[in-house]
Enzyme design. Sequence first.
Site, PDB file in Angstrom:
ATOM      1  N   CYS A  90      48.958 -33.544  12.228  1.00 11.63           N
ATOM      2  CA  CYS A  90      49.458 -34.820  11.715  1.00 11.63           C
ATOM      3  C   CYS A  90      50.246 -34.681  10.416  1.00 11.63           C
ATOM      4  O   CYS A  90      50.856 -35.639   9.956  1.00 11.63           O
ATOM      5  CB  CYS A  90      48.310 -35.809  11.531  1.00 11.63           C
ATOM      6  SG  CYS A  90      47.155 -35.305  10.252  1.00 11.63           S
TER       7      CYS A  90
ATOM      8  N   GLU B 162       0.837  -1.204   0.000  1.00 10.80           N
ATOM      9  CA  GLU B 162       0.000   0.000   0.000  1.00 10.80           C
ATOM     10  C   GLU B 162       0.872   1.253   0.000  1.00 10.80           C
ATOM     11  O   GLU B 162       0.582   2.232  -0.677  1.00 10.80           O
ATOM     12  CB  GLU B 162      -0.926   0.004   1.221  1.00 10.80           C
ATOM     13  CG  GLU B 162      -2.074  -0.977   1.086  1.00 10.80           C
ATOM     14  CD  GLU B 162      -2.807  -1.176   2.404  1.00 10.80           C
ATOM     15  OE1 GLU B 162      -4.014  -0.902   2.441  1.00 10.80           O
ATOM     16  OE2 GLU B 162      -2.175  -1.608   3.382  1.00 10.80           O
TER      17      GLU B 162
ATOM     18  N   LYS C 172      30.042   5.845  31.538  1.00  5.15           N
ATOM     19  CA  LYS C 172      30.530   4.922  30.498  1.00  5.15           C
ATOM     20  C   LYS C 172      30.429   3.482  30.990  1.00  5.15           C
ATOM     21  O   LYS C 172      30.869   3.172  32.094  1.00  5.15           O
ATOM     22  CB  LYS C 172      31.995   5.222  30.180  1.00  5.15           C
ATOM     23  CG  LYS C 172      32.207   6.583  29.546  1.00  5.15           C
ATOM     24  CD  LYS C 172      31.996   6.555  28.060  1.00  5.15           C
ATOM     25  CE  LYS C 172      33.327   6.440  27.335  1.00  5.15           C
ATOM     26  NZ  LYS C 172      33.146   6.412  25.894  1.00  5.15           N
TER      27      LYS C 172
ATOM     28  N   TYR D 238      18.230  14.378  20.619  1.00  5.78           N
ATOM     29  CA  TYR D 238      18.232  14.566  22.069  1.00  5.78           C
ATOM     30  C   TYR D 238      18.483  16.002  22.516  1.00  5.78           C
ATOM     31  O   TYR D 238      18.680  16.236  23.704  1.00  5.78           O
ATOM     32  CB  TYR D 238      19.240  13.639  22.738  1.00  5.78           C
ATOM     33  CG  TYR D 238      20.640  13.728  22.167  1.00  5.78           C
ATOM     34  CD1 TYR D 238      21.089  12.776  21.275  1.00  5.78           C
ATOM     35  CD2 TYR D 238      21.491  14.763  22.510  1.00  5.78           C
ATOM     36  CE1 TYR D 238      22.361  12.848  20.736  1.00  5.78           C
ATOM     37  CE2 TYR D 238      22.761  14.848  21.980  1.00  5.78           C
ATOM     38  CZ  TYR D 238      23.187  13.884  21.094  1.00  5.78           C
ATOM     39  OH  TYR D 238      24.444  13.953  20.552  1.00  5.78           O
TER      40      TYR D 238
HETATM   41  S1  IVH Z   1      24.526  15.400  25.188  1.00  4.38           S
HETATM   42  C1  IVH Z   1      25.281  19.169  26.648  1.00  4.38           C
HETATM   43  N1  IVH Z   1      23.236  13.170  24.850  1.00  4.38           N
HETATM   44  O1  IVH Z   1      28.363  11.491  23.087  1.00  4.38           O
HETATM   45  C2  IVH Z   1      25.455  17.756  26.454  1.00  4.38           C
HETATM   46  N2  IVH Z   1      25.383  13.364  23.867  1.00  4.38           N
HETATM   47  O2  IVH Z   1      30.971  12.637  24.681  1.00  4.38           O
HETATM   48  C3  IVH Z   1      26.250  17.387  25.268  1.00  4.38           C
HETATM   49  N3  IVH Z   1      26.083  11.381  22.600  1.00  4.38           N
HETATM   50  O3  IVH Z   1      29.714  12.958  20.627  1.00  4.38           O
HETATM   51  C4  IVH Z   1      26.067  16.020  24.762  1.00  4.38           C
HETATM   52  N4  IVH Z   1      24.265  10.213  22.964  1.00  4.38           N
HETATM   53  O4  IVH Z   1      27.154  13.417  20.502  1.00  4.38           O
HETATM   54  C5  IVH Z   1      24.370  13.836  24.595  1.00  4.38           C
HETATM   55  N5  IVH Z   1      21.943  11.257  24.620  1.00  4.38           N
HETATM   56  C6  IVH Z   1      23.059  11.935  24.361  1.00  4.38           C
HETATM   57  C7  IVH Z   1      24.111  11.387  23.591  1.00  4.38           C
HETATM   58  C8  IVH Z   1      25.260  12.130  23.369  1.00  4.38           C
HETATM   59  C9  IVH Z   1      25.439  10.225  22.379  1.00  4.38           C
HETATM   60  C10 IVH Z   1      27.423  11.708  22.104  1.00  4.38           C
HETATM   61  C11 IVH Z   1      27.627  13.136  21.742  1.00  4.38           C
HETATM   62  C12 IVH Z   1      29.114  13.293  21.835  1.00  4.38           C
HETATM   63  C13 IVH Z   1      29.465  12.325  22.881  1.00  4.38           C
HETATM   64  C14 IVH Z   1      29.796  13.061  24.139  1.00  4.38           C
END
Ligand code: IVH
Length: 672
Positions: free
Chosen positions: A417, A36, A320, A232
């Site tokens: 072998c 569709e 991390k 985000y």
């Molecule tokens: S916020 C003001 N939110 O992680 C805050 N960064 O070391 C600035 N990243 O390359 C970053 N997911 O692009 C934020 N949910 C998330 C994220 C995120 C991945 C990346 C970001 C940057 C690295 C930061």
Amino acid sequence: MAQQEVAEHIAQLRREINYHNYRYYVLNDPIISDAEYDALMDELRALEEAHPELITPDSPTQRVGAQPAEGFVKVRHPAPILSLDKATSGEEIHAWWERVSKFIPPDAPPPAWVVEPKLDGLTVVLHYEDGLFVLGATRGDGYVGEDVTANLRTVRSLPLRIPVTPNGPQPPHRLVVRGEAIMRIEDFEELNRRQAEAGEKLFANPRNAAAGSLRQLDPRITASRPITLLCYGIVEADGPVPPTQWKTLTYLRELGFPVSEYIARFETLDEVIAYCVGWIEKRDTVPYEVDGLVIKVDDLATQRAMGMVGRAPRGAVAFKFPAREATTKVLDIGVNVGRTGVLTPFAYLEPVRLGGVTIRKATLHNFEDLQRKDIRIGDTVVVRRAGDVIPYIVGPVVAARTGEEKVYRIPKVCPSCGEPVVSPEGEVAVYCVNVACPEQRVRRVNYFAAVMDIEGLGERTAQLLVERGLAQDPADLYYLKREDLLKLEGFAEKSADNLLAAIEASKERPLAQVIAALGIRGVGGTVAQLLARHYRSLDELAAAGREELEAIEGLGPHTAGAIVEWFANPRNREFIEKLRRAGVKLEQEAPAAPIEGPLVGLTFVITGTLPTMSREEATRLIEQHGGRVTGSVSHRTDYLVVGEAPGGTKYRRAQQLGVPMIDEAQLLRMIG
Ligand code: IVH
């Protein structure tokens, strides 16, 4: 049709298509079939072809097809695209807060935190003017990125126009959104399968695949790659925007931007920490790579007021997860000979710490894989260890080559072998076919002992027994004498007696265990149990024909063939006689009871995250009630159990094949 009518019809079609795109790619919840959808696209394409003057850049037909670029144009970001400070434990999160909370202004609202997945992809900055997507850039150095607009247009979950709905918010004239371009794990694996089939280079991980695909000069290539987007943050806007991070995420979602479903808000730091630590376990159940979580002060004015350290805001921190990948060097490549004679290459690595253990060796799966990944001796490689599995080599870091690396050649003779090896037509495996090959013997003895639960008979003992000629095959174990064992290094009276007692005890194992211990290709624990449900003895199984075996639900033609072939071999028959003479039990009173339950005969596939169960729990539950669970959707699948954020491939395939989809509640109802 009059021009005016055509224009209206086109606009209507675009709205409809954009909406279905959104349902499919953002919500993962399509409400029309692919056919569709295609019909709507065809109609729009035909109308636009007849009226090219009506084509607009936000038309869904315009995602693909731009011409290759010469290079990327640089773009200055409206505000710096910051990076993040990091923490790796609850204590470090506390320490972070201890450090930064001093910077909260006195009139700030009580603290609250938003926790989001830290997406492992490529940061993108998306510019909208009056709702239209006009520019998309990579992060670059945080100040200046590269214009990848044409490529981003091909990303289906990216809105080319922010839909304005009567009840929804009205976007500001100028809106710049920050997000991450990622690739879902399922899509990544599918892409690598395609790459392999086409003889193209494989991507080391979803991040590289997403980044490599987005930085293509030819957008048509990007269009063929399954990139996903998750947003985000708002970088800049010239109208009112929400005051908190939590509301920003909701707002972005309302505007039609894809936002991760794994977001949470907390009012105490202890809750934040408990949540973060809990995630480490959960990370493998998420459909995309998450290398950590980002903790953000919810109130954005507070976040801004807290300021920066270096290039990182004080008001946010990355939690991390423990690393699963590391880089090290391939010192040499060795070869294992398996019990069926398969030669498996492995790498000796410069020792590297990963996830709390030191890794010195990694499997290379098979020679084809080794060649496809082009791993050379001396290469710097990425090693990966996920969950508790054996570490493996993802791929070489080609940029780190010096020219000194040596290409590995597949051996022509067995390393154990010295007999010539063979590689059967159509198979990737390389075999040593010498039944007397010592390493194969060791593996067979070791495998038999492991499956028959003979305690105290590990690899080392198996090796000694084979070397001394005490065990040519596993049946010889039952003929070992105390004085034989006492002659072996490391054996004293007590250990010899213990081993003999363990061997003796193994004569009474259930039939399924004996069947599994034979080491027939494709016959592991599960298939052996299936067979033990159909046959009373090994003799009955040996007499079964191929058709009879194939008729057993759950047994494929390959395995059926392998079983028949195995019993047809006189050497194997002799092996069974040797077991029989030793007194190993080869029959049972009655075949094991067939599995019963409401799900008998039904095959399930699970996708996405289920509300109350892990996938493993759901699998166990289905199996306990007689059903089967497989990893991919085919015409044999009866139901797809769909959770949150289902994988694209399984979902689409189920749609194509018309496989019914159920949720966890429906599954539980079926079980009753
Ligand atoms: S916020 C003001 N939110 O992680 C805050 N960064 O070391 C600035 N990243 O390359 C970053 N997911 O692009 C934020 N949910 C998330 C994220 C995120 C991945 C990346 C970001 C940057 C690295 C930061």
